[in-house]
Design an enzyme around this catalytic site. Sequence first.
Site, PDB file in Angstrom:
ATOM      1  N   SER A 188       0.880  -1.407  -0.078  1.00 56.22           N
ATOM      2  CA  SER A 188      -0.077  -0.049   0.073  1.00 56.22           C
ATOM      3  C   SER A 188       0.977   1.276   0.218  1.00 56.22           C
ATOM      4  O   SER A 188       0.768   1.999   0.954  1.00 56.22           O
ATOM      5  CB  SER A 188      -0.903   0.103   1.174  1.00 56.22           C
ATOM      6  OG  SER A 188      -0.142  -0.109   2.330  1.00 56.22           O
ATOM      7  N   HIS A 215      -3.141  -5.829   2.642  1.00 59.84           N
ATOM      8  CA  HIS A 215      -2.307  -6.898   3.246  1.00 59.84           C
ATOM      9  C   HIS A 215      -3.099  -8.023   3.552  1.00 59.84           C
ATOM     10  O   HIS A 215      -2.393  -8.925   3.998  1.00 59.84           O
ATOM     11  CB  HIS A 215      -1.800  -6.276   4.754  1.00 59.84           C
ATOM     12  CG  HIS A 215      -0.918  -5.074   4.527  1.00 59.84           C
ATOM     13  ND1 HIS A 215      -0.350  -4.248   5.565  1.00 59.84           N
ATOM     14  CD2 HIS A 215      -0.493  -4.692   3.085  1.00 59.84           C
ATOM     15  CE1 HIS A 215       0.238  -3.308   4.965  1.00 59.84           C
ATOM     16  NE2 HIS A 215       0.467  -3.523   3.542  1.00 59.84           N
ATOM     17  N   GLN A 265      -6.376  -1.351   7.553  1.00 55.32           N
ATOM     18  CA  GLN A 265      -5.486  -2.154   7.061  1.00 55.32           C
ATOM     19  C   GLN A 265      -4.694  -2.687   8.401  1.00 55.32           C
ATOM     20  O   GLN A 265      -4.303  -3.837   8.373  1.00 55.32           O
ATOM     21  CB  GLN A 265      -4.279  -1.400   6.344  1.00 55.32           C
ATOM     22  CG  GLN A 265      -3.157  -2.262   5.943  1.00 55.32           C
ATOM     23  CD  GLN A 265      -2.240  -1.415   5.285  1.00 55.32           C
ATOM     24  OE1 GLN A 265      -2.392  -1.025   3.859  1.00 55.32           O
ATOM     25  NE2 GLN A 265      -1.154  -0.749   5.955  1.00 55.32           N
ATOM     26  N   GLU A 266      -4.666  -2.047   9.300  1.00 56.05           N
ATOM     27  CA  GLU A 266      -4.001  -2.946  10.639  1.00 56.05           C
ATOM     28  C   GLU A 266      -4.601  -2.352  11.821  1.00 56.05           C
ATOM     29  O   GLU A 266      -4.873  -1.106  12.173  1.00 56.05           O
ATOM     30  CB  GLU A 266      -2.520  -2.075  10.534  1.00 56.05           C
ATOM     31  CG  GLU A 266      -1.759  -2.320   9.271  1.00 56.05           C
ATOM     32  CD  GLU A 266      -0.319  -1.651   9.184  1.00 56.05           C
ATOM     33  OE1 GLU A 266       0.103  -1.315  10.261  1.00 56.05           O
ATOM     34  OE2 GLU A 266       0.180  -1.615   8.095  1.00 56.05           O
ATOM     35  N   GLU A 316       1.635  -9.083   6.901  1.00 54.71           N
ATOM     36  CA  GLU A 316       2.449  -8.512   8.101  1.00 54.71           C
ATOM     37  C   GLU A 316       2.351  -9.440   9.414  1.00 54.71           C
ATOM     38  O   GLU A 316       2.491  -9.152  10.524  1.00 54.71           O
ATOM     39  CB  GLU A 316       2.051  -6.965   8.522  1.00 54.71           C
ATOM     40  CG  GLU A 316       2.544  -6.237   7.312  1.00 54.71           C
ATOM     41  CD  GLU A 316       2.473  -4.729   7.597  1.00 54.71           C
ATOM     42  OE1 GLU A 316       1.872  -4.146   8.657  1.00 54.71           O
ATOM     43  OE2 GLU A 316       3.166  -3.923   6.751  1.00 54.71           O
ATOM     44  N   ASP A 371      -3.782   1.298  11.624  1.00 54.07           N
ATOM     45  CA  ASP A 371      -3.489   2.012  10.250  1.00 54.07           C
ATOM     46  C   ASP A 371      -4.360   1.848   9.384  1.00 54.07           C
ATOM     47  O   ASP A 371      -4.862   0.839   9.056  1.00 54.07           O
ATOM     48  CB  ASP A 371      -2.114   1.471   9.862  1.00 54.07           C
ATOM     49  CG  ASP A 371      -1.682   1.932   8.430  1.00 54.07           C
ATOM     50  OD1 ASP A 371      -2.192   2.878   8.183  1.00 54.07           O
ATOM     51  OD2 ASP A 371      -0.601   1.635   7.924  1.00 54.07           O
ATOM     52  N   GLU A 384      -2.880   5.997  12.455  1.00 56.39           N
ATOM     53  CA  GLU A 384      -1.917   6.329  11.414  1.00 56.39           C
ATOM     54  C   GLU A 384      -2.811   6.318  10.083  1.00 56.39           C
ATOM     55  O   GLU A 384      -3.701   5.545   9.831  1.00 56.39           O
ATOM     56  CB  GLU A 384      -0.984   5.036  10.864  1.00 56.39           C
ATOM     57  CG  GLU A 384      -0.039   5.423   9.935  1.00 56.39           C
ATOM     58  CD  GLU A 384       0.836   3.915   9.964  1.00 56.39           C
ATOM     59  OE1 GLU A 384       1.124   3.308  10.884  1.00 56.39           O
ATOM     60  OE2 GLU A 384       1.231   3.616   8.703  1.00 56.39           O
ATOM     61  N   ASP A 402       2.018   8.480   7.291  1.00 58.69           N
ATOM     62  CA  ASP A 402       3.002   7.363   6.707  1.00 58.69           C
ATOM     63  C   ASP A 402       2.526   7.909   4.962  1.00 58.69           C
ATOM     64  O   ASP A 402       3.569   8.694   4.669  1.00 58.69           O
ATOM     65  CB  ASP A 402       2.217   6.031   6.766  1.00 58.69           C
ATOM     66  CG  ASP A 402       3.001   4.947   5.970  1.00 58.69           C
ATOM     67  OD1 ASP A 402       4.064   5.243   5.357  1.00 58.69           O
ATOM     68  OD2 ASP A 402       2.367   3.923   5.971  1.00 58.69           O
ATOM     69  N   LYS A 441      10.045   5.011   7.288  1.00 60.02           N
ATOM     70  CA  LYS A 441      10.389   4.018   6.362  1.00 60.02           C
ATOM     71  C   LYS A 441      11.650   4.311   5.264  1.00 60.02           C
ATOM     72  O   LYS A 441      11.491   4.842   4.540  1.00 60.02           O
ATOM     73  CB  LYS A 441       9.027   3.692   5.486  1.00 60.02           C
ATOM     74  CG  LYS A 441       8.136   3.026   6.307  1.00 60.02           C
ATOM     75  CD  LYS A 441       6.817   3.021   5.504  1.00 60.02           C
ATOM     76  CE  LYS A 441       5.730   2.093   5.692  1.00 60.02           C
ATOM     77  NZ  LYS A 441       4.196   2.138   5.179  1.00 60.02           N
ATOM     78  N   HIS A 452       8.585  -1.351   9.345  1.00 59.56           N
ATOM     79  CA  HIS A 452       8.804  -2.274   8.341  1.00 59.56           C
ATOM     80  C   HIS A 452       7.879  -1.904   7.307  1.00 59.56           C
ATOM     81  O   HIS A 452       7.249  -0.944   7.165  1.00 59.56           O
ATOM     82  CB  HIS A 452       8.362  -3.507   8.952  1.00 59.56           C
ATOM     83  CG  HIS A 452       7.136  -3.755   9.459  1.00 59.56           C
ATOM     84  ND1 HIS A 452       6.617  -4.987   9.329  1.00 59.56           N
ATOM     85  CD2 HIS A 452       5.754  -2.784   9.494  1.00 59.56           C
ATOM     86  CE1 HIS A 452       5.073  -4.837   9.470  1.00 59.56           C
ATOM     87  NE2 HIS A 452       5.033  -3.471   9.659  1.00 59.56           N
ATOM     88  N   ARG A 453       8.112  -2.697   5.971  1.00 63.93           N
ATOM     89  CA  ARG A 453       7.204  -2.575   4.785  1.00 63.93           C
ATOM     90  C   ARG A 453       6.274  -4.030   5.072  1.00 63.93           C
ATOM     91  O   ARG A 453       6.712  -4.999   5.600  1.00 63.93           O
ATOM     92  CB  ARG A 453       7.885  -2.443   3.757  1.00 63.93           C
ATOM     93  CG  ARG A 453       8.667  -1.052   3.488  1.00 63.93           C
ATOM     94  CD  ARG A 453       7.835   0.087   3.645  1.00 63.93           C
ATOM     95  NE  ARG A 453       6.779   0.184   2.732  1.00 63.93           N
ATOM     96  CZ  ARG A 453       6.577   1.210   2.019  1.00 63.93           C
ATOM     97  NH1 ARG A 453       7.437   1.914   1.629  1.00 63.93           N
ATOM     98  NH2 ARG A 453       5.332   1.285   1.365  1.00 63.93           N
ATOM     99  N   SER A 454       5.436  -3.885   4.184  1.00 63.85           N
ATOM    100  CA  SER A 454       4.742  -5.344   3.909  1.00 63.85           C
ATOM    101  C   SER A 454       5.532  -6.364   3.447  1.00 63.85           C
ATOM    102  O   SER A 454       5.192  -7.664   3.637  1.00 63.85           O
ATOM    103  CB  SER A 454       3.507  -5.240   3.247  1.00 63.85           C
ATOM    104  OG  SER A 454       3.300  -4.638   2.132  1.00 63.85           O
ATOM    105  N   LYS A 456       7.151  -0.386  14.716  1.00 60.69           N
ATOM    106  CA  LYS A 456       6.092  -1.118  14.197  1.00 60.69           C
ATOM    107  C   LYS A 456       6.455  -2.193  13.096  1.00 60.69           C
ATOM    108  O   LYS A 456       7.211  -1.821  12.217  1.00 60.69           O
ATOM    109  CB  LYS A 456       5.109  -0.160  13.214  1.00 60.69           C
ATOM    110  CG  LYS A 456       3.811  -0.688  12.764  1.00 60.69           C
ATOM    111  CD  LYS A 456       2.739   0.215  12.110  1.00 60.69           C
ATOM    112  CE  LYS A 456       3.274   0.237  10.530  1.00 60.69           C
ATOM    113  NZ  LYS A 456       1.884   0.597   9.766  1.00 60.69           N
TER     114      LYS A 456
HETATM  115  P1  PGA Z   1       3.193  -1.062   3.120  1.00 64.36           P
HETATM  116  O1  PGA Z   1       2.217  -1.216   4.419  1.00 64.36           O
HETATM  117  O2  PGA Z   1       4.693  -1.478   3.304  1.00 64.36           O
HETATM  118  O3  PGA Z   1       2.545  -2.085   2.186  1.00 64.36           O
HETATM  119  O4  PGA Z   1       3.153   0.302   2.570  1.00 64.36           O
HETATM  120  C1  PGA Z   1       2.889  -0.699   5.726  1.00 64.36           C
HETATM  121  C2  PGA Z   1       2.069   0.606   6.387  1.00 64.36           C
HETATM  122  O5  PGA Z   1       1.024   1.076   5.693  1.00 64.36           O
HETATM  123  O6  PGA Z   1       2.420   1.074   7.190  1.00 64.36           O
HETATM  124 ZN    ZN Z   2       0.924   2.894   6.926  1.00 63.56          ZN
END
Ligand code: PGA
Ligand code: ZN
Length: 417
Positions: free
Chosen positions: A41, A155, A163-164, A205, A242, A287, A314, A339, A367-369, A390
Amino acid sequence: MKITNLRARQILDSRGVPTIETEVTLEGGVIGRSAVPGGTSSGEHEAVELRDGGVAYGGKGVSKAVEIINTTLLDELKNHDFDQISLDKKLNQLDGNDNKSQLGANTILSISLAFAWAASRTGFKPLYEYFGQLYENERFTLPRPMFNIMNGGSHGNWATDIQEFMAIPLKPISWAEKLKIGVEVFHQLETLLKGKGYNINVGKEGGFAPQLGSNQEALDLVCQAITSAGYQLGSDVGLGLDVAASEFFDKETKQYELKKDGRSLSTAEMIAWLMELTDRYPIVSIEDGLAEDDWAGWQLLTNRLGTNLQIVGDDLLTTNPDRIKQAIDQQACNALLVKPNQIGTLSETLSAMKLSQQAGWQNVVSHRSGETEDVTIAHLAVGTGAGQIKTGAPNRGERIAKYNELTRIAERVEPTI
Ligand code: PGA
Ligand code: ZN
């Protein structure tokens, strides 16, 4: 420190997507290695990832980037003396574009971070100390982990729109105790889901991703898991979201499309919904509650909720100093998601973190996905004293790699926050 060799290769990330791993050799023979993560994402304003295109690997190969490192960049850098700042500067000059579209942020970051590993080894220092030196920080701390135990959005095959869903230990206890909370809550959630007949497959994740009836159901389940693990909601463990709202924002209609809830919301309605959720649940961090260019909305959201809650940018900020400055000026959020691959060099990542810190914001290293076994971010969080990390659920090897590295670091670094 003189670079004597570069060697890059294509490896795979946790999604089975190709990525770059690079080794930098310094004079004296010390080698540093780093592998670059990748987003699913991803934000629109991130620096450019160089990918091959074409048919192989669905266009996602990185053989061109590998070739550039092993030939052109090797020629440019070999037998030259660098420190971190001069190397990152040189890489940026060689690219020549603000968004690193010539060489690719993935190409550049793999060298920048591999150099950091090599440099820290040259000085017989742990990487976090090297980061601390660059960041002018001597107070190393273990970060507070944000355990992403339920995955939705892109994800988790849109199990939920959000998403999270993260469980966050709140008390000032040791790293080991915080980790234990994450693990126990995660396992309680598994038991709970099984009991309700949901599947227990996980998302990118590592969090569970059963198809739920609504976004709120995920929050209820996470709260139940925290309680049945024996922890007090809101005092022992808080919740983080998130929302990754850019992913379901319709640019034409300017509406947020919550498919799970069958609702289509304006910015004002979206803010009202988030406020409602924070009234109902012990949420401490949100987030990307709004889309990446909804600046006016972010200002309003931070105005409404930012006094008591962490409002994390983000996709809004993409670890980009220019966007961070704009957000500071506009009071659009109060925390930066960090990131390194969104911006492409270690130096720029550290500058982004400094800007955020000086504005009185919080830094959340992320991290990233798409991850690998690389553990650089664990050191980044400790070395800069970022305070939060995270890095997914306590599940899946590429997430566990970071948690295990933090456990190793915790043997040497005492202060916990
Ligand atoms: P991404 O997701 O690594 O797929 O961008 C992580 C996030 O959105 O924090
Ligand atoms: Zn994010």
